[in-house]
Design a protein around this motif. Sequence first.
Motif, mmCIF file in Angstrom:
data_model
loop_
_atom_site.group_PDB
_atom_site.id
_atom_site.type_symbol
_atom_site.label_atom_id
_atom_site.label_comp_id
_atom_site.label_asym_id
_atom_site.label_seq_id
_atom_site.Cartn_x
_atom_site.Cartn_y
_atom_site.Cartn_z
ATOM 1 N N VAL A 67 0.850 -1.192 0.000
ATOM 2 C CA VAL A 67 0.000 0.000 0.000
ATOM 3 C C VAL A 67 0.886 1.244 0.000
ATOM 4 C CG1 VAL A 67 -1.717 1.301 1.305
ATOM 5 C CG2 VAL A 67 -1.896 -1.188 1.153
ATOM 6 N N GLU A 68 0.591 2.142 -0.908
ATOM 7 C CA GLU A 68 1.365 3.369 -1.020
ATOM 8 C C GLU A 68 1.341 4.125 0.313
ATOM 9 O OE1 GLU A 68 0.007 5.901 -4.230
ATOM 10 O OE2 GLU A 68 0.790 7.662 -3.182
ATOM 11 N N GLY A 69 2.505 4.495 0.782
ATOM 12 C CA GLY A 69 2.583 5.273 2.023
ATOM 13 C C GLY A 69 2.902 4.451 3.260
ATOM 14 N N VAL A 70 2.862 3.108 3.136
ATOM 15 C CA VAL A 70 3.159 2.292 4.316
ATOM 16 C C VAL A 70 4.661 2.293 4.570
ATOM 17 C CG1 VAL A 70 3.188 -0.065 5.235
ATOM 18 C CG2 VAL A 70 1.115 0.844 4.173
ATOM 19 N N VAL A 71 5.040 2.530 5.789
ATOM 20 C CA VAL A 71 6.456 2.657 6.141
ATOM 21 C C VAL A 71 6.969 1.432 6.900
ATOM 22 C CG1 VAL A 71 8.073 4.000 7.569
ATOM 23 C CG2 VAL A 71 6.403 5.176 6.113
ATOM 24 N N GLU A 72 6.159 0.942 7.816
ATOM 25 C CA GLU A 72 6.619 -0.201 8.601
ATOM 26 C C GLU A 72 5.414 -0.903 9.220
ATOM 27 O OE1 GLU A 72 8.348 -2.738 9.070
ATOM 28 O OE2 GLU A 72 10.256 -1.727 9.480
ATOM 29 N N ILE A 73 5.641 -2.164 9.517
ATOM 30 C CA ILE A 73 4.631 -2.946 10.229
ATOM 31 C C ILE A 73 5.314 -3.564 11.434
ATOM 32 C CG2 ILE A 73 3.091 -4.939 10.106
ATOM 33 C CD1 ILE A 73 2.937 -4.264 7.015
ATOM 34 N N MET A 74 4.796 -3.293 12.596
ATOM 35 C CA MET A 74 5.429 -3.784 13.823
ATOM 36 C C MET A 74 4.542 -4.810 14.509
ATOM 37 S SD MET A 74 6.995 -0.200 15.257
ATOM 38 C CE MET A 74 7.822 -0.998 16.623
ATOM 39 N N HIS A 75 5.172 -5.743 15.191
ATOM 40 C CA HIS A 75 4.464 -6.749 15.977
ATOM 41 C C HIS A 75 5.485 -7.406 16.900
ATOM 42 C CE1 HIS A 75 6.202 -9.104 12.762
ATOM 43 N NE2 HIS A 75 5.438 -8.499 11.879
ATOM 44 N N HIS A 76 5.128 -8.566 17.459
ATOM 45 C CA HIS A 76 6.011 -9.127 18.489
ATOM 46 C C HIS A 76 7.370 -9.534 17.922
ATOM 47 C CE1 HIS A 76 4.115 -12.670 16.711
ATOM 48 N NE2 HIS A 76 5.088 -13.407 17.207
ATOM 49 N N LEU A 77 7.447 -9.737 16.625
ATOM 50 C CA LEU A 77 8.735 -10.114 16.031
ATOM 51 C C LEU A 77 9.519 -8.909 15.528
ATOM 52 C CD1 LEU A 77 7.438 -13.205 14.020
ATOM 53 C CD2 LEU A 77 8.664 -13.217 16.219
ATOM 54 N N ARG A 78 8.885 -7.765 15.540
ATOM 55 C CA ARG A 78 9.573 -6.564 15.042
ATOM 56 C C ARG A 78 9.221 -5.399 15.951
ATOM 57 N NH1 ARG A 78 7.447 -6.124 10.110
ATOM 58 N NH2 ARG A 78 8.827 -7.689 9.213
ATOM 59 N N ARG A 79 10.052 -5.204 16.928
ATOM 60 C CA ARG A 79 9.779 -4.173 17.930
ATOM 61 C C ARG A 79 11.066 -3.877 18.679
ATOM 62 N NH1 ARG A 79 10.464 -6.812 22.603
ATOM 63 N NH2 ARG A 79 9.634 -8.899 22.933
ATOM 64 N N PRO A 80 11.115 -2.735 19.363
ATOM 65 C CA PRO A 80 12.291 -2.482 20.201
ATOM 66 C C PRO A 80 12.271 -3.401 21.418
ATOM 67 C CG PRO A 80 10.799 -0.604 20.283
ATOM 68 C CD PRO A 80 10.179 -1.622 19.380
ATOM 69 N N LYS A 81 13.382 -3.395 22.127
ATOM 70 C CA LYS A 81 13.508 -4.229 23.317
ATOM 71 C C LYS A 81 12.471 -3.806 24.358
ATOM 72 C CE LYS A 81 17.417 -5.613 26.226
ATOM 73 N NZ LYS A 81 17.102 -4.959 27.492
ATOM 74 N N MET A 82 11.909 -4.819 25.019
ATOM 75 C CA MET A 82 10.933 -4.522 26.065
ATOM 76 C C MET A 82 11.379 -5.156 27.377
ATOM 77 S SD MET A 82 7.430 -5.301 23.964
ATOM 78 C CE MET A 82 6.294 -4.782 25.255
ATOM 79 N N GLY A 83 10.826 -4.658 28.468
ATOM 80 C CA GLY A 83 11.183 -5.169 29.780
ATOM 81 C C GLY A 83 10.817 -6.628 29.962
#
Lengths: 750, 339, 158
Positions: A67-83
């Motif tokens: 889709v035009e304009g989509v930059v990123e898709i985040m989920h549990h496999l693609r995310r910054p480090k969490m506590g």
Amino acid sequence: MSQSTLPQPKPEIGRPRRRIVGEQKVTGTATYAAEYAPENLLHGYVVNAKITKGRITGIEERAAREVEGVVEIMHHLRRPKMGYFDMQYSDIDAPPGSPFRVFYDANVQFNEQPIALVLADTFEAARYAASLIEVSYEEDPFDVDLHKNLDKARKPKEGIDSILKPMPPDDYGDFDRAFGEAAATYEGEVYHRSQHHNPLEMHATTTVYEGKGKVTVYDKTQGTTNSQMYVSSALGLKMSDVRVIAPFVGGGFGSGLRPQYQVLLSVMAALYLKRNVRVQLDREQMYTFGHRPETLQRVRFGASADGKLTAVSHEAYAETSRFEDYHETVVNHAGVLYPVENVHLDYQLVPLDRFTPLDMRAPGGLTGVLAVETAMDQLADRLQMDPLEFRLKNYAERDQSTGKPFSSKELRACYSQAAERFGWDQRKPTGQHPRRGNRLVGHGMASGIWDAIMLPAKATARLTTEGKLLIQCALNDCGQGAYTVMSQIAADELGLPFEDVTFEYADSKLDASPVQGGSFTTGVVGSAVKAACFALKDKIFHLAQILDGFPLGDALLPDVTFTGGEIVLHADPSVRIPFTEIIAFNKGKALEVSKTNIPNPIKLKRYTRNSHAASFVEVEVDAQLGVVYLTRAVTAVAAGRIMNTQTARSQILGGMVWGISMALREETLLDHNMGKFMNTNLAEYHVPVHADIGELDVIFVEEKDDIVNELGVKGLGEIGTISMAPAIANAIFNATGKVVTQFPFKLGDL
Amino acid sequence: MNNFHYERVTDVDTAVAAATGAGNSYLGGGTNLIDLWKYDLAHPEKLVDLNGIDELKEVTELPDGGLRLGALVTNNKTAYHPTVQERYPLLSRTILAGATPQIRNAATNGGNLLQRTRCYYFYDAASPCNKRVPGSGCPAREGHNRLHAILGHSEACIATMPSDMCVALAALEATVRVRGPQGERHIPFADFHRLPGEKPELDNTLGEDELILSIDLPARGFADHHTYLKLRDRHSYAFAVVSVALGYELDGEGKITTARIALGGVAHKPWRVPAAEELLVGQAPSEDQFARAADALLEGASGFKHNTFKIDLAHRAIIRAGAMAHDPSCQRPGAKPSL
Amino acid sequence: MSSPHQIQLTVNGKTQQLSVRPWVSLLDALRHHLHLHGTKKGCDHGQCGACTVICDGERVLSCLNLAVMKDGSEITTIEGLGQPGNLHPLQEAFLEHDAYQCGYCTPGQICSGVALIEEGHATTREEVKELMSGNLCRCGANTNIIDAIMAVKDGAHE
């Protein structure tokens, strides 16, 4: 010359005062969380799970990425480090357990769990792409049915929240014997489904990426400090790198007491992409987090022939999630409201595959008092007593459940003033009111009670270089009027005109504030503001004492009055020291004091501290069609000192509308087979419309309380709601003889 | 959800030509279609915006004494139109019982007929639903079914048609004038909406690419004796749980010569039973007579876990509506359903 | 993908040229393209009234209109009714009657109320309540909102 002849400005406290943010709100210039528009903003749209329990086995995102304009898709496999630790996700309002962690792993714990976030240049592209993501799951069996799992009910785990929400006291007296011997008894159930807060503003967060891992977060929250702590701890950031700002909040009602998932997602995406990110939930997603818990209550009340309440049993079974033990104070109220000597109380939780419930306006109190006050009317009916007479006969002068005195209690005045305003003497026994056309008429009343909670809070007061007052606190306001009331408190304390007070608020960089909820904001934060202003006053006075020529002589603080921006000496009112002179003496620099107000727990613990209310309601019930009309209602409130009579009245009116909604309108329908809520929109989740609201009247009963806090205020956010719903149910009974046991009472229920 | 093309047209022929093709959709007020699109329930390839077609925005007198309501006249303009108010107050009152001023200012007469059901499961793209995805199942049968049908439902579907206006149009015996690639035709209102049967995906009998041009009212408007009684879960801005559109005419002796009763909220079409109306002919209006008619109208009704109460409620509502119709002047928009 | 449409809206008296895709709602065009955030998004589905604007003299829900449908229209939003220091009488009445709490439904209530007074269909308080029922208020400011509208409506008739 005596102090009384000094010109005293009209006190701010106790007068009607327009909200300081009013013009912004009526002109559309107030900015809410989703309305901050930094450059190069990315729009996030959340994808929610379509199963109730199991694991994500795959996320197909190719179509979405095209889709035009989509930059990123985040989920549990693609995310910054969490506590890693539960503690890191435990916000100020978290109940005992393991808080939900958005995007932590592949597990799905409840239907509509957020599982992915699409980020795009436009809102439309993000929304469209989100619809193209295909998720595959491995499903586990689940159970969301409260009634079918009552055998699994158990006591709640206790945590720090039990301080504010006490568990039921142990049984006292001998309920079984007293109930068996009672001349009149009532046994009944009260049930309501889950309910959702549905603030008109949907939850949203706009995060500005400031560089070097720092973020400024415009969040929809009821506590900027709470959001800041939660975000920084969950993502392992320094507190100082996270600044949360929330000056305007489009309604909370509890939904913002815990940071909701949109804030973490927005910040995670901003950090991950080093971009500015806004995540706004849609209305359906507003049903994917906390809510008032579905609760089933059983009451057994017994009374002697002369109308003394002798036995109370109150049991409640409420939903919670599998991962947290959310609990409320539901069953404790009868023993405080009435001096009954034989009491059995039980409150249990039924863990289910749903999201954890959350405080929602008058949590627990509304639920429990509904059962108590409808049972009281049933007993009154069996005793052939007037419901008000029955309550007066059982008026508690002390809190029987603890043996403590009340810090103050003007419930009797609530009863009498509201009864008079309403015309309670016109009430007829059940079914005996003259009809109005096809409509039966019913009058009902009920009592309300809510805790006056006290907590520590901090505030800063500054005398500016212009000799005006600036007060600061991270507190934010969802429409209750706190900004205005804090300014009034400050103005009075320093004797300044209201216009000379500026309040800086809703920013986590300011002094930490508790969340705004539980009706405690005015008492808690107001006391801190008052303490800070008093300390500032002291500081100003100390400088005044050493001004050149010692104009105040050996006068002490009690010997002067602060008024109109000046210090005036009682002994000689011609001696007036303008604040600007103090500033000049201070080399043109502002004077500032920060003060933490810490309540005295020993003093407080000696008393039961409650606000009280009584509602009197008239309904008309169409005899054939079962349609209920609320024609008029009067609520009298005893809640200590009333700070701003205009906004206070609005608070109670709002509470009354919520009571109407509890009694007659709102509920969320859960499909037990699918594990999901079905009416997740404002067309089928019925909050009252203007046409539903009859004539409403509010009375504030005078009540002086030196115990609860420095200001003598008890809070108004919840108390207006609590007595309304049972009063309506009792009025329906009075009109029709039908005992309302399921709420809301709807078409077809007669 | 999907993205779509958009085209604005200014005449009917261009509209029909532009809409020809799979996935193309006419766009009127958009109050239902745009909502459905946002919920991922409608997936138009192209929207053909009709709002430039002035000829469909008129209310005109018909030679037979009837009134033609252009398909693009908004619900509010129709309800407040002086001729409608004078000759078809039942229709005016019914329209004003639905939705809100903001929605009625956008919603068109043609679009009102095409409103899709408010069934919770239809409205949730993730739920099975035979109306949306034929053969996927109907969770409403075992789930929440308060809004659902007590008449004319099938194994496949128990949804209701949510329009208020259509209930009055059924009672008034309106005709729907449509044009498609094959030309113009007139559909009697009773034949417009469909019961689900085995094909719940088909809401109505409108052919593919056919465009509603107007709703034609016959001369008889029941201006003297009529009512629209709507029972719902709040006093405004809610769909009908049960509604009744009722009108009758009296002869010089106070006997009913013609009667019409249509029910809303109970089936996937406004529910009429001509035999029930016939029972009233020759009778003076009375509670007993309307009760007899109600029995006939509700014959065969059967409910589900959360809506069985509607059978009894509809019965009571018909009797009440019969009484209210006697003096329509006591009714005002937003008035309580009582005498 | 459909190319953007060039449309013209006259918003609060100012002519605006916009380039929008067909699927952009009038509400999002106002909020995201024109940064007029006074018009609120409360449900995005025509269920709450928070997005009410006055379009060509009539109150409509901007969330249920596509921006392209309104090409050539004149639109008044809350910002166009009055600004701080220069309030519309109904905005002033909302302050006077404390007819708002959180403020989020307020712009929609005011736009709706201004249109209601203009329409002239409501005479009694009951009728005003009915014809304002398309605007939900979750804070429960209902009675104050109706008081404010009644005051301006009746004042306008004097």
